[in-house]
Design a protein around this motif. Structure first.
Motif: not given
Length: 227
Positions: A125, A128, A166, A168, A175, A178
């Protein structure tokens, strides 16, 4: 041995990300409250760039292959996962400094040491948050699930071909879910629940004591090359 290696490779590819979904509930009021500044994608991702550590449960389903479930503990370049693949439990320890992975299957008296290529692993996570260009992200809506507010974002890496959707989290900037689509076909869905942010004890990443380690990289080097 071939089945053990296959399970180990599947487990390695499971490093990866978290779960939100749902709809907003809009409130009405007779008076107009002052406008609230909406956080941008850059604002959200900034929250997830320097987390002290994460642990969470995950479920990952690829277009091909079994659904995987497990737990992840992450701190810096250290990661531990507990996954179940084809009813086989696999505990994996990643040492990102040395670029090696240790796979341990409880009940088998062996730990396999395998070379690790970061370029071939699924993202965690926080990756990202660190690697996504916020200027290329489109925020679609705000949704709430299990009391957690999330921004739904779309990133088109290759317009019309490759798309990452995503969910978030607004609290942690990472995220919670996903979805990856290629050519209009859903390729992978990863859901992450019970996300906890905070320091992870160092002993979490220690290998089980008294279990011999087999270096699969060295073993592969000793195999005769095919002509």
């Amino acid at each position: 041995m071939k089945k053990i290696m296959a399970l180990a490779v599947i487990a390695l590819l499971a490093f990866s990300l978290a779960g939100c979904g749902g709809t907003d509930k809009k409130s009405t009021s007779s008076s107009s409250p002052p406008p609230v500044k909406q956080e941008s994608a850059a604002d959200l991702f900034a929250k997830g760039k320097n987390l002290p550590g994460i642990n969470y449960d995950y479920t990952m389903k690829a277009k091909e292959g079994p659904t995987m479930t497990g737990k992840v503990w992450l701190s810096g370049k250290k990661m531990k996962t507990e996954a179940t693949v084809e009813n086989q439990k696999i505990i994996t320890f990643l040492d990102g400094d040395a670029n090696v992975v240790y796979n341990y299957m409880p009940g088998q008296d062996m730990i396999m040491k395998i070379p690790f290529d970061p370029a071939k692993a699924a993202k965690s996570p926080d990756q990202y948050s660190k690697e996504t260009d916020p200027t290329k992200v489109k925020i679609l809506e705000t949704v709430t699930v299990d009391g957690v507010s999330c921004k739904v974002m779309i990133l088109e890496e290759k317009p019309g071909q490759s798309q990452v959707k995503m969910w978030v989290r607004e609290d942690y900037g990472i995220p919670a879910k996903v979805e990856v689509t290629e050519g209009g076909v859903l390729q992978m869905v990863a859901d992450y629940k019970n996300i906890k942010v905070g320091p992870v004890p160092a002993e979490t990443f220690a290998l089980p004591q008294g279990i011999p380690v087999t270096d699969m990289g060295e073993m592969m080097k000793q195999l005769p090359l095919k002509q």
